[in-house]
Design a protein around this motif. Structure first.
Motif: not given
Length: 330
Positions: A3-11, A185-193, A40-47, A153-155
């Motif tokens: 249930h670890a969280t991290q601070r995440l921007t939408y991008a 916002e603070d989010v939990t780790v990614a998982a299948d959706v 070109y697409v902000g930081n949303s695909m950086k590297d 509408g959220t990160a």
């Protein structure tokens, strides 16, 4: 389960969605204009091109139709492409590939073949960009059966909805908004959706009035709710999230309970998302339960201006939304 969280921007959420999908699915690849660009697409695909290689993050010439057509063909042959259109305005040039091809093949082939394709359309407004670079055309595509349309509408949703889209057997249009990119916002780790789990959510509970919105309009609604809370008006804010297929049950229930309803949308009124939300409420809520006329906040019926002072008048703000809600209590 962690249930670890991290601070995440939408991008960054969008970027993590790409990373998660591509790490777990070797047949998933990204294709579109400006994908190797740092801006070109902000930081949303950086590297991502450095991590996955330029064979899986493909920067294309300027041809929206050809790029999308190639991706539809790849999807019909077992690949899982994510097509990126940095401006939704020019995605119109790929409308045939989206509307007549991607959205139709599963139906026309009796469910035996479905293009597992995600089409990312980016809304990019303001900054004196003018009428041809400022359009939110989500309601066009939500009109099309066979095409799922997501509007985070959220990160957390920016990340998780992209994961869901990449894993969905249906063709999906994923629409993000540059005005959301710094939302954090603070989010939990990614998982299948599972994309079928993406339904409207109450983002703020309230008793006096229901406001439904998606994408950047959600922020306007939440900010308006904060303004009105200081005046003693308790606003319930619902995030629509998936606009096709639209599940109106929560919205209808809330509007029936509060007796007042406002739809907020970043598009125009005519044949738009706000009108559809109002229709859902009007068709399902007994008129005697309503304490005020149904209302909406949308763009003025005019192309976007180029002038910065005119832009301030053109685009709704949280105060615009608050004023419209306040009027229901007059």
């Amino acid at each position: 389960m962690s249930h670890a969280t991290q601070r995440l921007t939408y991008a960054d959420g969008i970027r993590q969605g790409f990373e998660y999908a591509m790490e777990r699915d070797p047949k998933c690849f990204a294709i579109g204009q400006g994908l190797w660009s740092p801006w070109y697409v902000g930081n949303s695909m950086k590297d991502l091109d450095k991590k996955f290689g330029k064979e899986r993050v493909i920067d294309t010439p300027v041809s929206e139709l050809a790029t999308t057509g190639a991706a539809v063909g790849a999807a019909l042959n077992g690949y899982h492409p994510i097509v990126v259109h940095p401006r939704m305005d020019f995605m119109i040039l790929a409308a045939d590939q989206i509307v007549n091809q991607a959205a139709k093949w599963r139906h026309m082939l009796g469910g035996k073949v479905s293009p597992t394709i995600t089409i990312r359309g980016i809304i990019n407004r303001g900054g004196e960009q003018g009428a041809q670079h400022s359009q939110a055309l989500h309601s066009w595509y939500a009109h099309i059966p066979g095409l799922r349309v997501l509007m985070p509408g959220t990160a957390a949703d920016a990340r998780d909805m992209l994961i869901a889209a990449a894993q969905s057997p249906d063709p999906v249009m994923y629409i993000d908004d540059r005005w959301c990119y710094e939302l954090t916002e603070d989010v939990t780790v990614a998982a299948d959706v599972d994309i079928r789990s993406i339904v409207p959510l109450v983002r703020r509970a309230g008793r006096d009035v229901t406001v439904a919105a998606a994408s950047f309009s959600l922020k306007l609604a939440l900010d308006a709710a904060e303004i009105l809370a200081r005046e003693g008006i308790d606003v319930e804010v619902i995030d629509v999230r998936q606009i096709n297929p639209l599940d109106p049950a929560l919205i209808v229930e809330s509007a029936a309970r509060t007796g007042r309803f406002v739809a907020v949308d970043g598009g125009w009124s005519t044949c738009g998302l706000a009108g559809e939300l109002i229709a859902c409420v009007a068709e399902s809520v007994v008129p005697s339960k309503l304490k005020a006329p149904l209302a909406r906040v949308t763009l003025p019926a005019a192309p976007a201006p180029t002038s910065a002072p005119l832009e301030k008048l053109y685009y709704p703000t949280a105060r615009t939304v608050a004023d419209r809600i306040r009027g229901l209590f007059a």
